[in-house]
Design a protein around this motif. Structure first.
Motif, mmCIF file in Angstrom:
data_model
loop_
_atom_site.group_PDB
_atom_site.id
_atom_site.type_symbol
_atom_site.label_atom_id
_atom_site.label_comp_id
_atom_site.label_asym_id
_atom_site.label_seq_id
_atom_site.Cartn_x
_atom_site.Cartn_y
_atom_site.Cartn_z
ATOM 1 N N UNK A 85 23.391 -78.503 -0.717
ATOM 2 C CA UNK A 85 24.649 -78.812 -1.398
ATOM 3 C C UNK A 85 25.784 -77.811 -1.156
ATOM 4 N N UNK A 86 25.538 -76.732 -0.414
ATOM 5 C CA UNK A 86 26.584 -75.737 -0.192
ATOM 6 C C UNK A 86 26.925 -75.664 1.288
ATOM 7 N N UNK A 87 28.203 -75.435 1.576
ATOM 8 C CA UNK A 87 28.599 -75.298 2.972
ATOM 9 C C UNK A 87 28.100 -73.959 3.517
ATOM 10 N N UNK A 88 27.999 -73.882 4.805
ATOM 11 C CA UNK A 88 27.429 -72.722 5.489
ATOM 12 C C UNK A 88 28.533 -71.733 5.845
ATOM 13 N N UNK A 89 29.143 -71.114 4.819
ATOM 14 C CA UNK A 89 30.194 -70.130 5.061
ATOM 15 C C UNK A 89 29.639 -68.732 4.828
ATOM 16 N N UNK A 90 30.167 -67.780 5.573
ATOM 17 C CA UNK A 90 29.755 -66.383 5.411
ATOM 18 C C UNK A 90 30.665 -65.724 4.381
ATOM 19 N N UNK A 114 41.220 -53.073 0.657
ATOM 20 C CA UNK A 114 41.857 -53.540 1.890
ATOM 21 C C UNK A 114 41.002 -53.222 3.114
ATOM 22 N N UNK A 115 40.283 -52.117 3.076
ATOM 23 C CA UNK A 115 39.354 -51.798 4.158
ATOM 24 C C UNK A 115 38.253 -52.856 4.225
ATOM 25 N N UNK A 116 37.731 -53.245 3.075
ATOM 26 C CA UNK A 116 36.702 -54.294 3.031
ATOM 27 C C UNK A 116 37.270 -55.608 3.572
ATOM 28 N N UNK A 117 38.493 -55.970 3.173
ATOM 29 C CA UNK A 117 39.118 -57.195 3.683
ATOM 30 C C UNK A 117 39.266 -57.147 5.202
ATOM 31 N N UNK A 123 34.793 -59.249 11.173
ATOM 32 C CA UNK A 123 33.419 -59.732 11.323
ATOM 33 C C UNK A 123 33.294 -61.247 11.152
ATOM 34 N N UNK A 124 34.409 -61.933 10.905
ATOM 35 C CA UNK A 124 34.405 -63.390 10.844
ATOM 36 C C UNK A 124 33.919 -63.995 9.535
ATOM 37 N N UNK A 125 34.044 -63.274 8.439
ATOM 38 C CA UNK A 125 33.667 -63.826 7.138
ATOM 39 C C UNK A 125 34.719 -64.826 6.674
ATOM 40 N N UNK A 126 34.298 -65.778 5.879
ATOM 41 C CA UNK A 126 35.187 -66.796 5.327
ATOM 42 C C UNK A 126 35.924 -66.272 4.099
ATOM 43 N N UNK A 127 35.221 -65.464 3.293
ATOM 44 C CA UNK A 127 35.826 -64.973 2.053
ATOM 45 C C UNK A 127 35.150 -63.680 1.616
ATOM 46 N N UNK A 128 35.809 -63.009 0.666
ATOM 47 C CA UNK A 128 35.276 -61.835 -0.006
ATOM 48 C C UNK A 128 35.211 -62.176 -1.486
ATOM 49 N N UNK A 129 34.073 -61.881 -2.110
ATOM 50 C CA UNK A 129 33.909 -62.160 -3.537
ATOM 51 C C UNK A 129 33.399 -60.912 -4.252
#
Length: 159
Positions: A85-90, A114-117, A123-129
């Motif tokens: 049920x979840x999309x395959x996002x990093x 901002x360094x983490x962002x 590295x091609x991540x979709x989002x930061x949480x």
């Protein structure tokens, strides 16, 4: 100030800041958190530091002694692979972000975030949480100031 990956030499500084974070949580939720403890043992920290899927970034002063850090961001790679049920996002999850009490107000937390962002984008991540405890309104305000918005809200009823 420099931001870099943590090394084993940073463990004493990480320990000191982990204690600060834990005590903030213990003050806000003494029913859940034990005061004067840490989230990780030194052995666990060594394993995390060695794990590329769990980067820890530390902010250090240019002239800092080994192990002396101004702040940190613990991160964890997350991804739902082949979920029904979840999309395959990093996702790059910030497990913990802390600035030393003596160094707050100098934009160190903002620089770490901002360094983490930047790292996540490279590295091609979709989002930061991240998660923030409701008993820590200063942290919530800080994250909102940085542009984060709620995406999931945990609720409880104590019995």
């Amino acid at each position: 100030m420099q931001i870099r990956r943590a090394t084993e030499q940073d463990i004493p500084g990480l320990d000191a800041l982990l204690l600060q974070v834990l005590n903030v949580h213990a003050a806000g939720r003494p029913d859940l958190f034990k005061p004067n403890t840490r989230k990780y043992t030194d052995e666990e920290l060594k394993a995390i530091i060695a794990d590329d899927a769990r980067p820890i970034f530390v902010a250090v002063a240019e002239d800092a002694a080994p192990g002396q850090i101004l702040g940190y961001a613990f991160c964890v790679y997350q991804q739902f692979v082949n979920s029904n049920n979840m999309t395959d996002v990093r996702t790059l999850y910030i497990d913990d972000l802390c600035v030393d009490e003596a160094s707050r107000g100098q934009h160190i937390g903002e620089a770490l975030y901002h360094h983490v962002l930047d790292f996540a984008r490279r590295e091609g991540f979709y989002r930061v949480t991240l998660n923030v405890w409701a008993c820590n309104p200063k942290a919530m305000g800080f994250y909102e100031h940085l542009g984060l918005v709620p995406y999931h809200i945990g609720m409880e009823q104590i019995l």
